[in-house]
Write a protein that holds these residues in place. Structure first.
Motif, PDB file in Angstrom:
ATOM      1  N   ALA A 170       0.728  -0.574  -0.179  1.00 26.63           N
ATOM      2  CA  ALA A 170      -0.084  -0.365  -0.198  1.00 26.63           C
ATOM      3  C   ALA A 170       1.232   1.262  -0.006  1.00 26.63           C
ATOM      4  CB  ALA A 170      -0.718   0.336   1.073  1.00 26.63           C
ATOM      5  N   LEU A 194      -7.145  -1.217  -0.305  1.00 27.54           N
ATOM      6  CA  LEU A 194      -7.221  -0.304   0.931  1.00 27.54           C
ATOM      7  C   LEU A 194      -7.900   0.099   1.896  1.00 27.54           C
ATOM      8  CD1 LEU A 194      -5.508   2.781  -1.105  1.00 27.54           C
ATOM      9  CD2 LEU A 194      -4.392   1.348   0.062  1.00 27.54           C
ATOM     10  N   GLU A 197     -10.692   3.923   5.846  1.00 29.76           N
ATOM     11  CA  GLU A 197     -10.178   4.738   6.151  1.00 29.76           C
ATOM     12  C   GLU A 197      -8.839   5.277   5.138  1.00 29.76           C
ATOM     13  OE1 GLU A 197     -11.077   1.789   7.612  1.00 29.76           O
ATOM     14  OE2 GLU A 197     -13.441   2.598   8.157  1.00 29.76           O
ATOM     15  N   GLU A 198      -7.877   3.799   4.987  1.00 30.22           N
ATOM     16  CA  GLU A 198      -6.909   4.182   4.013  1.00 30.22           C
ATOM     17  C   GLU A 198      -7.144   5.242   2.835  1.00 30.22           C
ATOM     18  OE1 GLU A 198      -4.237   0.867   5.061  1.00 30.22           O
ATOM     19  OE2 GLU A 198      -5.234   0.600   3.388  1.00 30.22           O
ATOM     20  N   LYS A 201      -7.989   8.669   3.506  1.00 31.17           N
ATOM     21  CA  LYS A 201      -6.627   9.723   3.731  1.00 31.17           C
ATOM     22  C   LYS A 201      -5.868  10.300   2.545  1.00 31.17           C
ATOM     23  CE  LYS A 201      -4.776   7.596   7.932  1.00 31.17           C
ATOM     24  NZ  LYS A 201      -4.758   5.940   8.285  1.00 31.17           N
ATOM     25  N   TRP A 202      -6.070   9.016   0.922  1.00 31.76           N
ATOM     26  CA  TRP A 202      -5.903   9.563   0.384  1.00 31.76           C
ATOM     27  C   TRP A 202      -6.282  10.996  -0.396  1.00 31.76           C
ATOM     28  CZ3 TRP A 202      -1.715   8.924  -1.951  1.00 31.76           C
ATOM     29  CH2 TRP A 202      -0.689   8.218  -2.170  1.00 31.76           C
TER      30      TRP A 202
END
Ligand code: MLT
Length: 405
Positions: A170, A194, A197-198, A201-202
């Motif tokens: 990732a 991902l 939540e991940e 963030k992006w």
């Protein structure tokens, strides 16, 4: 005097899957008695679902009658397909989109190659490493990537985001600020995902940096785990920073039939210019619409029978993925992917590099995979197998690999 576009001359070698194809053809010609099993390119092998075939037949018959004949398709897609997409792929997961935010096309490969045209030639792109080669190659052709360094396998003006075992494949936010960020999740080639939540963030990062994410969701149908987003628009704020690419190839077997779509939200603006309008202008000028019969086939994917048949196809391929994953693990390989993705990513054994392992596997087991280094420098020492073969071939391929010891 006419001159060629010199950017094309910068491209090293041929396209990854053409190189693989040429090597396999040469081997097969030299060894016609060998049964080669192809788990290289991610091309499906099951026939189209019955509901799709029936829709194709019906639509073909319509084309034979003057009253129901269809000429040029609307360049952005037929309303019936765009509405089915909006309802089934988005509204049903709680994402609201307008029909005119969906652009129907003849494939996600071409969309992912073409989308860069609407951005400034000076834009800096960031890509995962390893990465689906089309993102980088299309930007090379557009003159955006600088010079190629054969020693490192990198372009001077591309921001690479290594995806390695250390970061669970990732990407981390890059040190330099990109203008365009290509993300593909579930990932081709690593099969990594991902979490919501991940990905959020992006989205926050892109909005903060005023960057645009090109989100390739071609493999979303293979997601089996909770909390893995099917669309980037499940994340808050994604409509102001993200374009999403979808394909009918991997979920419904359209690799040979060609159908895909791109979502460009109307809220997505750069310096007051709506990218939706820009992409509509580009699409309208350069594309004359996917064929009526193929769009009718695409509509059938969303019928009750279509959904059921597609679920069966996906579960067939995911069973292959398990066979590959478990078999390789049992044989002592380091393996990942294959859970939310039809791709299995393995570490090459015995210190072989990716192409050495490709040759070894082709010659010793007559099995074809894809060398990880073909996807970028961080793919070196890795190898990709696909779950898109037949069950019987997949089992046989894994038995042969196990026998290599
Ligand atoms: C792959 O093998 O990576 C894919 O099949 C390529 C593609 O979808 O164009």
């Amino acid at each position: 005097m006419a001159k060629v576009n010199e950017n094309f001359l910068k491209l090293p070698g041929s396209y990854l899957f053409s190189t693989v194809g040429k090597k396999v053809k040469a081997y097969q010609e030299a060894n016609p008695e060998k049964k080669v099993i192809r788990l290289g390119i991610g091309d499906v092998t099951l026939p189209l679902p019955k509901a799709v075939i029936e829709a194709l037949h019906r639509a073909t018959d319509e084309m034979a009658v003057q009253d129901t004949f269809h000429g040029y398709a609307p360049d952005l897609g037929y309303e019936f397909l765009r509405s089915a997409i909006v309802k089934n792929d988005f509204a049903d997961i709680g994402v609201s989109l307008d029909v005119d935010e969906v652009f129907v096309s003849d494939g996600a490969k071409s969309d992912s190659a073409n989308i860069q045209e609407i951005f400034d030639p000076a834009s800096r792109i960031a890509v995962c490493d390893p990465v689906y080669p089309v993102y980088v190659d299309s930007n090379v052709m557009a003159g955006r990537t600088g010079e190629y360094d054969a020693a490192t396998g990198r372009w001077s003006n591309v921001i690479y985001m290594p995806c390695t075992a250390e970061n669970n494949f990732a990407p981390a936010f890059p040190e330099e600020t990109p203008d365009i960020i290509y993300l593909c999740f579930p990932n081709n080639p690593t099969g990594a995902t991902l979490t919501k939540e991940e990905l959020q963030k992006w989205v926050d990062y892109a909005n903060h940096k005023k960057a645009v994410i090109i989100f390739d969701a071609a493999y979303e149908a293979y997601i089996s785990e909770e909390n893995v987003p099917h669309s980037i628009y499940e994340c808050e704020g994604a409509k102001t920073c993200a374009i999403e690419l979808r394909s009918f190839s991997k979920n419904a077997g359209f690799t040979g039939t060609r159908l895909a779509y791109t979502v460009v939200p109307k809220e997505l603006e750069l310096e007051g210019v709506k990218l939706n309008a820009l992409w509509a202008r580009r699409h309208g000028t350069k594309f004359n619409g996917a064929p009526y019969i193929i769009q009718k086939a695409g509509e059938a994917v969303y019928s009750a029978e279509g959904k059921q048949q597609i679920a069966e196809m996906i579960s067939y391929y995911m069973n292959n993925a398990r066979v590959i994953y478990d078999g390789l693990k049992a044989a002592g390989y380091t393996v990942s992917g294959g859970v939310n993705s039809p791709y299995i990513w393995l570490k090459t054994p015995k210190g072989m590099n990716s192409w050495e392992f490709f040759d070894y596997l082709l010659e010793q087991a007559n099995v074809v995979g894809t060398p990880g280094s073909g996807f970028g420098p961080s793919g070196e020492g890795y190898f990709r197998l696909t779950a898109f073969g037949s069950y019987e071939n997949t089992v046989e391929a894994i038995e042969r690999i196990k026998k290599l010891g």
